[in-house]
Design a protein around this motif. Structure first.
Motif, PDB file in Angstrom:
ATOM      1  N   ALA A 195      11.369   0.034   5.300  1.00  0.00           N
ATOM      2  CA  ALA A 195      11.183  -0.581   6.619  1.00  0.00           C
ATOM      3  C   ALA A 195      12.183  -0.021   7.622  1.00  0.00           C
ATOM      4  CB  ALA A 195      11.313  -2.099   6.517  1.00  0.00           C
ATOM      5  N   LYS A 196      13.421   0.145   7.218  1.00  0.00           N
ATOM      6  CA  LYS A 196      14.457   0.670   8.122  1.00  0.00           C
ATOM      7  C   LYS A 196      14.169   2.126   8.483  1.00  0.00           C
ATOM      8  CE  LYS A 196      18.412   0.258  10.230  1.00  0.00           C
ATOM      9  NZ  LYS A 196      18.479  -0.471  11.473  1.00  0.00           N
ATOM     10  N   ILE A 197      13.753   2.917   7.516  1.00  0.00           N
ATOM     11  CA  ILE A 197      13.433   4.327   7.775  1.00  0.00           C
ATOM     12  C   ILE A 197      12.250   4.432   8.741  1.00  0.00           C
ATOM     13  CG2 ILE A 197      12.510   6.428   6.692  1.00  0.00           C
ATOM     14  CD1 ILE A 197      14.270   5.734   4.258  1.00  0.00           C
ATOM     15  N   CYS A 198      11.238   3.605   8.537  1.00  0.00           N
ATOM     16  CA  CYS A 198      10.068   3.612   9.426  1.00  0.00           C
ATOM     17  C   CYS A 198      10.443   3.198  10.840  1.00  0.00           C
ATOM     18  CB  CYS A 198       8.976   2.693   8.884  1.00  0.00           C
ATOM     19  SG  CYS A 198       8.152   3.346   7.422  1.00  0.00           S
ATOM     20  N   GLU A 199      11.283   2.201  10.957  1.00  0.00           N
ATOM     21  CA  GLU A 199      11.715   1.731  12.276  1.00  0.00           C
ATOM     22  C   GLU A 199      12.477   2.839  13.011  1.00  0.00           C
ATOM     23  OE1 GLU A 199      14.888  -1.471  14.142  1.00  0.00           O
ATOM     24  OE2 GLU A 199      14.109  -1.807  12.130  1.00  0.00           O
ATOM     25  N   SER A 214       5.882  -2.638   7.013  1.00  0.00           N
ATOM     26  CA  SER A 214       5.598  -3.977   6.487  1.00  0.00           C
ATOM     27  C   SER A 214       4.491  -3.991   5.427  1.00  0.00           C
ATOM     28  CB  SER A 214       5.233  -4.928   7.634  1.00  0.00           C
ATOM     29  OG  SER A 214       4.109  -4.436   8.329  1.00  0.00           O
ATOM     30  N   GLU A 215       3.567  -3.042   5.492  1.00  0.00           N
ATOM     31  CA  GLU A 215       2.462  -2.998   4.520  1.00  0.00           C
ATOM     32  C   GLU A 215       2.234  -1.568   4.018  1.00  0.00           C
ATOM     33  OE1 GLU A 215      -1.077  -5.263   5.583  1.00  0.00           O
ATOM     34  OE2 GLU A 215       0.008  -5.996   7.353  1.00  0.00           O
ATOM     35  N   PRO A 216       3.133  -1.067   3.198  1.00  0.00           N
ATOM     36  CA  PRO A 216       3.041   0.334   2.775  1.00  0.00           C
ATOM     37  C   PRO A 216       1.773   0.688   2.012  1.00  0.00           C
ATOM     38  CG  PRO A 216       4.825  -0.797   1.620  1.00  0.00           C
ATOM     39  CD  PRO A 216       4.297  -1.735   2.656  1.00  0.00           C
ATOM     40  N   LYS A 217       1.302  -0.177   1.149  1.00  0.00           N
ATOM     41  CA  LYS A 217       0.117   0.154   0.346  1.00  0.00           C
ATOM     42  C   LYS A 217      -1.128   0.275   1.214  1.00  0.00           C
ATOM     43  CE  LYS A 217       1.810  -1.830  -3.933  1.00  0.00           C
ATOM     44  NZ  LYS A 217       1.678  -2.881  -4.923  1.00  0.00           N
ATOM     45  N   GLU A 218      -1.194  -0.540   2.259  1.00  0.00           N
ATOM     46  CA  GLU A 218      -2.364  -0.569   3.128  1.00  0.00           C
ATOM     47  C   GLU A 218      -2.501   0.697   3.972  1.00  0.00           C
ATOM     48  OE1 GLU A 218      -5.780  -2.267   4.728  1.00  0.00           O
ATOM     49  OE2 GLU A 218      -4.520  -3.169   3.188  1.00  0.00           O
ATOM     50  N   PHE A 219      -1.368   1.275   4.391  1.00  0.00           N
ATOM     51  CA  PHE A 219      -1.415   2.374   5.363  1.00  0.00           C
ATOM     52  C   PHE A 219      -0.867   3.702   4.853  1.00  0.00           C
ATOM     53  CE2 PHE A 219      -1.378  -1.558   7.840  1.00  0.00           C
ATOM     54  CZ  PHE A 219      -2.499  -1.357   8.637  1.00  0.00           C
ATOM     55  N   ALA A 220      -0.436   3.770   3.615  1.00  0.00           N
ATOM     56  CA  ALA A 220       0.165   4.993   3.080  1.00  0.00           C
ATOM     57  C   ALA A 220      -0.778   6.194   3.159  1.00  0.00           C
ATOM     58  CB  ALA A 220       0.631   4.778   1.644  1.00  0.00           C
ATOM     59  N   ASP A 221      -2.032   6.000   2.789  1.00  0.00           N
ATOM     60  CA  ASP A 221      -2.980   7.122   2.811  1.00  0.00           C
ATOM     61  C   ASP A 221      -3.184   7.662   4.224  1.00  0.00           C
ATOM     62  OD1 ASP A 221      -3.314   7.019   0.086  1.00  0.00           O
ATOM     63  OD2 ASP A 221      -5.194   5.877   0.169  1.00  0.00           O
ATOM     64  N   ASP A 222      -3.254   6.750   5.215  1.00  0.00           N
ATOM     65  CA  ASP A 222      -3.412   7.177   6.604  1.00  0.00           C
ATOM     66  C   ASP A 222      -2.212   8.003   7.053  1.00  0.00           C
ATOM     67  OD1 ASP A 222      -5.884   5.923   6.918  1.00  0.00           O
ATOM     68  OD2 ASP A 222      -4.958   4.037   7.539  1.00  0.00           O
ATOM     69  N   LEU A 223      -1.019   7.560   6.677  1.00  0.00           N
ATOM     70  CA  LEU A 223       0.180   8.300   7.064  1.00  0.00           C
ATOM     71  C   LEU A 223       0.211   9.677   6.406  1.00  0.00           C
ATOM     72  CD1 LEU A 223       2.987   8.158   8.557  1.00  0.00           C
ATOM     73  CD2 LEU A 223       3.914   7.742   6.279  1.00  0.00           C
ATOM     74  N   LEU A 224      -0.084   9.714   5.126  1.00  0.00           N
ATOM     75  CA  LEU A 224      -0.011  10.978   4.399  1.00  0.00           C
ATOM     76  C   LEU A 224      -1.088  11.974   4.844  1.00  0.00           C
ATOM     77  CD1 LEU A 224       0.816   9.596   0.844  1.00  0.00           C
ATOM     78  CD2 LEU A 224       2.393  10.644   2.492  1.00  0.00           C
ATOM     79  N   SER A 225      -2.152  11.483   5.443  1.00  0.00           N
ATOM     80  CA  SER A 225      -3.206  12.392   5.909  1.00  0.00           C
ATOM     81  C   SER A 225      -3.012  12.807   7.375  1.00  0.00           C
ATOM     82  CB  SER A 225      -4.591  11.757   5.728  1.00  0.00           C
ATOM     83  OG  SER A 225      -4.719  10.616   6.544  1.00  0.00           O
ATOM     84  N   ASN A 245      12.857   0.226  -2.878  1.00  0.00           N
ATOM     85  CA  ASN A 245      14.298  -0.005  -2.751  1.00  0.00           C
ATOM     86  C   ASN A 245      14.690  -0.721  -1.460  1.00  0.00           C
ATOM     87  OD1 ASN A 245      13.979   1.990  -0.847  1.00  0.00           O
ATOM     88  ND2 ASN A 245      15.124   3.556  -1.961  1.00  0.00           N
ATOM     89  N   GLY A 246      13.724  -1.141  -0.669  1.00  0.00           N
ATOM     90  CA  GLY A 246      14.027  -1.894   0.535  1.00  0.00           C
ATOM     91  C   GLY A 246      14.429  -1.051   1.737  1.00  0.00           C
ATOM     92  N   ARG A 247      14.534   0.262   1.576  1.00  0.00           N
ATOM     93  CA  ARG A 247      14.942   1.133   2.681  1.00  0.00           C
ATOM     94  C   ARG A 247      13.755   1.555   3.554  1.00  0.00           C
ATOM     95  NH1 ARG A 247      17.499   6.184   1.123  1.00  0.00           N
ATOM     96  NH2 ARG A 247      18.124   6.222   3.303  1.00  0.00           N
TER      97      ARG A 247
END
Length: 198
Positions: free
Chosen positions: A147-151, A70-81, A143-145
């Motif tokens: 959220a589905k991939i994360c779920e 739902s909030e990729p910009k907010e948590f992307a760095d945490d995921l990538l690290s 591309n809207g995918r």
């Protein structure tokens, strides 16, 4: 009054009269008592000597995946690290009060149970890295995918976390076929069937 009481193997006068099983049982009982007295309120299982607290490392990843959907910009760095940690690395780097005791208990876990737990954790590590890679590839595509991939990724990890948690808590699991235990596609195919192909 005390004639019917079975002697404690640790205090018997003639060690030759004590079976190896009695010694092992007495030692195990003493170890469990020691761990319990020093680690109140933790999830070190008295039979497996494994703390399910370790799986919080993977629960955090599931929460990150859900947040990124739902909030990729907010948590992307945490995921990538995010990086997988071994059981001992997790406790060594944590603020867990009795982390050395948790590590000592894990090192003394019954060999068969620890092997199954370590196998489940290895599957978790492999799947987690694959899923983080898949999500990372979608970041910024818009591309809207995502959220589905994360779920789907969070669902897949929950299945593996539940399996590892069952082992840590001494729950009986069906025996795995040799090909599955070796990491063959059989085990992965069963998981894929639950959630559809990637």
């Amino acid at each position: 009054m005390f004639a019917d009481k079975k002697p404690d193997p640790r205090h018997m006068a003639n060690p030759e009269d004590v079976s190896r099983e009695d010694i092992v049982a007495a030692f195990r009982s003493a170890m469990i008592g020691h761990f319990r007295s020093h680690v109140p309120g933790t999830n070190i299982n008295e039979a497996t000597l494994i703390a399910s607290d370790y799986l919080n490392h993977f629960h955090e990843l599931v929460m990150l995946l859900e947040a990124i959907g739902s909030e990729p910009k907010e948590f992307a760095d945490d995921l990538l690290s995010w990086r997988p940690l071994t059981y001992e690395e997790h406790f060594s780097g944590s603020g867990f009060r009795d982390k050395n005791l948790a590590i000592a208990a894990y090192r003394r876990a019954p060999q068969r149970i620890r092997a199954r737990f370590d196998e489940a954790v290895a599957r978790l590590h492999g799947e987690a890295l694959t899923l983080v890679g898949e999500v990372a590839a979608q970041l910024g595509k818009g591309n809207g995918r995502l959220a589905k991939i994360c779920e789907r990724a969070a669902q897949r990890l929950r299945v593996l976390i539940e399996e590892a948690n069952a082992i840590a808590n001494g729950e009986t699991l069906p025996e795995r076929a040799d090909s599955e235990a070796a990491g063959d596609v059989g085990g992965q195919a069963a998981i894929d069937a639950l959630f559809g192909n990637r």
